[in-house]
Design an enzyme around this catalytic site. Structure first.
Site, PDB file in Angstrom:
ATOM      1  CG  ASN A 142       8.793  60.798  43.847  1.00  0.00           C
ATOM      2  OD1 ASN A 142       7.800  60.085  43.876  1.00  0.00           O
ATOM      3  ND2 ASN A 142       9.532  60.933  42.759  1.00  0.00           N
ATOM      4  NE  ARG A 158       1.489  50.362  46.075  1.00  0.00           N
ATOM      5  CZ  ARG A 158       1.504  50.868  47.304  1.00  0.00           C
ATOM      6  NH1 ARG A 158       0.420  51.449  47.770  1.00  0.00           N
ATOM      7  NH2 ARG A 158       2.589  50.795  48.067  1.00  0.00           N
ATOM      8  NE  ARG A 198       5.080  52.854  54.050  1.00  0.00           N
ATOM      9  CZ  ARG A 198       6.224  52.207  53.889  1.00  0.00           C
ATOM     10  NH1 ARG A 198       6.838  52.224  52.724  1.00  0.00           N
ATOM     11  NH2 ARG A 198       6.753  51.529  54.880  1.00  0.00           N
ATOM     12  CG  HIS A 204       5.359  43.424  46.344  1.00  0.00           C
ATOM     13  ND1 HIS A 204       6.398  43.420  45.427  1.00  0.00           N
ATOM     14  CD2 HIS A 204       4.784  44.646  46.229  1.00  0.00           C
ATOM     15  CE1 HIS A 204       6.449  44.577  44.798  1.00  0.00           C
ATOM     16  NE2 HIS A 204       5.477  45.343  45.265  1.00  0.00           N
ATOM     17  CE1 TYR A 224       3.685  54.132  37.899  1.00  0.00           C
ATOM     18  CE2 TYR A 224       3.868  52.124  39.197  1.00  0.00           C
ATOM     19  CZ  TYR A 224       3.697  53.492  39.125  1.00  0.00           C
ATOM     20  OH  TYR A 224       3.542  54.218  40.274  1.00  0.00           O
ATOM     21  NE  ARG A 237      11.089  52.750  39.293  1.00  0.00           N
ATOM     22  CZ  ARG A 237      10.673  53.138  40.501  1.00  0.00           C
ATOM     23  NH1 ARG A 237      10.716  54.401  40.847  1.00  0.00           N
ATOM     24  NH2 ARG A 237      10.209  52.249  41.370  1.00  0.00           N
ATOM     25  CG  HIS A 267       6.993  48.961  38.417  1.00  0.00           C
ATOM     26  ND1 HIS A 267       6.179  47.837  38.532  1.00  0.00           N
ATOM     27  CD2 HIS A 267       7.138  49.429  39.681  1.00  0.00           C
ATOM     28  CE1 HIS A 267       5.849  47.659  39.797  1.00  0.00           C
ATOM     29  NE2 HIS A 267       6.422  48.600  40.525  1.00  0.00           N
TER      30      HIS A 267
END
Length: 782
Positions: free
Chosen positions: A135, A471, A501, A531, A564, A660, A688
């Site tokens: 992170n 992803r 990214r 997204h 997640y 979160r 998530h």
């Protein structure tokens, strides 16, 4: 102040930040007595949207973290409290907003707290420690890089709280240094010795036996030496380009005639970083990589082995000094989409350019020679505040593979989610056509999504599949199913977001592989990231063409779906399916549509829709009272939405927020936000999912989907929120939200001064661990 005075003040602030020592008390928080435990009595209602599953054998569930949680005392190096708010200010007042970047550091502090919890299994501690460091890497690559850019060009503050870039950089450094000291001390003083007691020996080269060192001598000469490339640094050899987050060694040499010389050596990233050195048995060199057993091995790092053999690389020279270092570069570069004729080519160019972004951070091992460190700092053109000395291994984000060691007693028990009944019974499309189906991952298996797409690929009545991919991970079964569908003659379209990214290269590879198989590939959308998580299936049935849609809060990634928490909705609702069809036309063609029947779509309507529902809740509360809003998301940053939430609180609406990550809203301020509570849940599973609930005078309305409440999600992406129209599903999600709001085991409460307080089980009260309750309710430990 003049511009010169501003720059001088900024330099002084950063110099102070660079020189400020870390509070040693950050190293380890004192332990408190373990709380009494009790099972959480709350359960969630099952929606009729999921058919009853066949009876399954229940195994012993994973031990609840409520039963092993030891509250951690707050570190002495806590962030300073935000200034108090006097009276009732204008809702645009910077005092009412928390700095985005500083609040992010508090999210990573919660991850570190999980790593330092002595009741967390040892390899799970190591996992959280690796996540904490990963992170931080991404934070410096993206967010800190942007603040440094603002600082260098003298840009004014763009943050809602008005904090100047120089002040942000100074406070970020102070907080990061404190967290790093705690993380490093936990590793060296607690985790490393405890792992050794359990037979996981991560040691230094100097700790090995003579026999082991002799064996490694041959390994170095035969396997490592041939691929090393030392690079001289002198007038004839300019300072080399250092790869982002690579591990390097800087060496000071002395020649036979007494001249001092310098060299850089990059540790190879195509060799195993962890070398498993046998203590007793004989091994071939090829067997020294990762060994999931490892009970008869000592583990050393490749950089440690290389440094012990530096003399073999510099014949005729004496190695005087050396240290290991690592740099972090700016990866938040602009893709020149407006000037590119080919988005795919533009993204490929961007990936190449990212390797050469500005250096943002330099990490050097603790004890490195000051003069040699200054030499490197000058060559990289860095300021002192950008240098971090690390006590312990560098790049601990790369320690995640060690979680794969075969030590089940040092990990959480493997978790298997409930298999969806409508998949097991093989009636996918008839079930969805009869009623909406809802899945809550990972408590309900992601296999439900995989089988939906596989069934669509193999069903001869299906004529078309359209899919977004953001992803999708490695060895993606989703991609395989889409290729299979195309080979079966179906029309298949994949909208692949190349600008995801750190996943750009993987997405390019998947896109090119699918394109070779005949899948119609759309490479994202110029100016916007896609997204949204959508899959549209068109099926020929007796009454004509029918459409089926899957909408999710999470990616089409089986790997992350295990860790997640995400919502997934399957529906054949005509309006929603028509909306999804129209949106795919927007993404693939030249449609200018901005209004939809049911869906809320960024960048056109998400902010306005959320604000409109907040304002409607205010009106409902004025008429009948009992106003209630529950928001669950990953980030809450957008100022317009925060202002409207403040207005709702002032009107008396009760607002509960589960965030979160970043939250820029200050709860609990009298006259402004006293009716707002904010909590964060950090546990085994990463929270998530996104849900936005409004009571609306007894006629509740709920949205779920991909959009967080950040400007980038609202203005710079194509996002989708769908209304939850099925009452049973809506009630089920609301029950899980209520359960999470009652959590007192894995929850942190955001206070009005900007700090977080870890919640604890009340005396004589019940422990409520929401993730454990949901895990036991749906699945089981293997």
């Amino acid at each position: 102040m003049t511009e010169k005075q501003n720059q001088e003040a900024a330099a002084a602030d950063l110099k102070t930040a660079a020189e400020t020592p870390v509070n040693p008390k950050e190293a380890a928080a004192p332990e408190a007595p373990a709380p009494e435990t009790a099972s959480a009595a709350q359960t969630t209602k099952k929606a009729s949207g999921t058919a009853k599953a066949p009876a399954q054998k229940k195994r012993a569930p994973a031990k609840s973290r409520a039963a092993r949680r030891t509250p951690q005392a707050q570190s002495d190096d806590v962030p300073p409290p935000l200034p108090p708010v006097e009276g009732v200010p204008d809702l645009n007042d910077p005092l009412l907003y928390i700095n985005r970047e500083l609040n992010w550091t508090e999210f990573d502090r919660k991850v570190l707290d999980e790593a330092c919890d002595p009741k967390t299994p040892l390899l799970e501690q190591l996992k959280f420690l690796a996540i904490f460091h990963n992170n931080l890497d991404e934070f410096f690559m993206v967010r800190v890089a942007n603040i440094i850019r603002q600082f260098k060009i003298g840009a004014p503050s763009t943050s809602a709280d008005g904090l100047a870039p120089v002040k942000q950089l100074a406070e970020i450094r102070r907080r990061v240094l404190g967290m790093l000291t705690r993380a490093q001390n936990h590793w060296k003083q607690k985790l490393l010795p405890e792992l050794a007691k359990k037979g996981i020996n991560i040691v230094r080269y100097k700790d090995l036996t003579v026999k082991q060192k002799d064996f490694l001598e041959g390994y170095f000469l035969n396997e490592i030496y041939p691929i090393l490339t030392p690079q001289a640094i002198d007038a004839g050899h300019p300072f080399p380009t250092i790869s982002n987050i690579s591990i390097n060694i800087l060496i000071e040499l002395e020649s036979e005639d007494g001249n001092v010389r310098y060299a850089r050596l990059k540790c190879p990233n195509n060799m195993p970083r962890f070398i498993f050195v046998p203590r007793t048995k004989e091994s071939a060199y090829a067997e020294l990589g990762f060994n999931s057993n490892g009970r008869d091995d000592d583990i050393i790092l490749i950089e440690d082995l290389i440094r012990e053999h530096l003399d073999k690389l510099f014949s005729g020279h004496k190695v005087k000094k050396s240290f290991i270092f690592r740099i972090t570069r700016n990866t938040d570069l602009e893709i020149e989409e407006d000037e590119a004729d080919d988005l795919l080519a533009a993204v490929k160019d961007f990936i190449d350019q990212r390797r050469f972004g500005d250096v943002i951070r330099l990490e050097v091992e603790h004890g490195s020679d000051p003069a040699l460190t200054n030499f490197l700092t000058e060559k990289l053109d860095l300021l002192p505040f950008q240098v971090f000395r690390i006590k312990g291994p560098l790049a601990m984000s790369e320690f995640m593979p060690l979680i794969g060691l075969d030590r089940p007693n040092l990990k959480d028990a493997p978790y298997k989610g409930l298999e969806p009944a409508f998949i097991a019974e093989g009636d996918v499309f008839p079930t969805i056509k009869s009623h909406d189906v809802f899945l809550y991952h990972p408590y309900e298996s992601f296999n439900g999504v995989l089988e939906f797409i596989r069934e669509a690929a193999s069903d001869p009545q299906v004529v078309a599949i359209k899919q977004t991919l953001y992803r999708c991970g490695s060895n993606s079964p989703i991609v395989a199913a889409l290729i299979d569908a195309r080979r079966r003659g179906k029309q298949v379209t994949a909208v692949v977001e190349l600008k995801a990214r750190f996943d750009e290269e993987r997405n390019i590879n998947w896109a090119e592989e699918m394109e070779k198989a005949g899948v119609n590939i759309v490479y994202g959308f110029a100016g916007l990231k896609i997204h949204a998580k959508l899959c549209l299936v068109v099926r020929r049935e007796s009454e004509g063409m029918c459409r089926y849609v899957h909408i999710s809060t999470g990616n089409y990634n089986p790997g992350t779906a295990k860790i997640y928490t995400d919502y997934a909705l399957f529906t054949a609702n005509r309006d929603i399916c028509s909306d999804v069809s129209d949106l795919f036309n927007v993404m693939t063609g030249y449609s200018d549509q901005t209004k939809y029947r049911e869906l809320v779509v960024s960048p056109h309507s998400t902010r306005n829709a959320i604000i409109a529902h907040i304002e409607r809740e205010i009106e409902c509360h004025k008429k009948s009272g009992k106003g209630e809003i529950i928001l669950k998301c990953n980030q809450l940053v957008d100022r317009a939405i925060i202002r409207t939430l403040y207005a709702a609180s002032q009107a008396g609406v009760r607002i509960s927020i589960i965030v979160r990550g970043i939250c820029c809203l200050r709860p609990g301020i009298p006259g402004v936000s006293e009716n707002i509570t904010v909590k964060s849940i950090v546990g085994r599973f990463l929270e998530h999912a996104r849900a936005y609930y409004f009571r609306h005078g007894g006629n509740p309305f709920m949205l779920i989907g991909s959009a967080d409440l950040m400007p980038r999600n609202l203005d710079g992406r194509i996002e989708v929120l769908t209304p939850v129209l099925d009452k049973n599903i809506r009630d089920r999600i609301k029950a899980t939200l209520d359960l999470q709001l009652a959590d007192n085991v894995q929850s942190w409460e955001l206070l009005s001064d900007g700090s977080y307080k870890r919640l604890s089980v009340p005396k004589n009260g019940k422990a409520v661990d929401s993730q454990s309750v949901l895990a036991k309710h749906y699945g089981w430990a293997e």
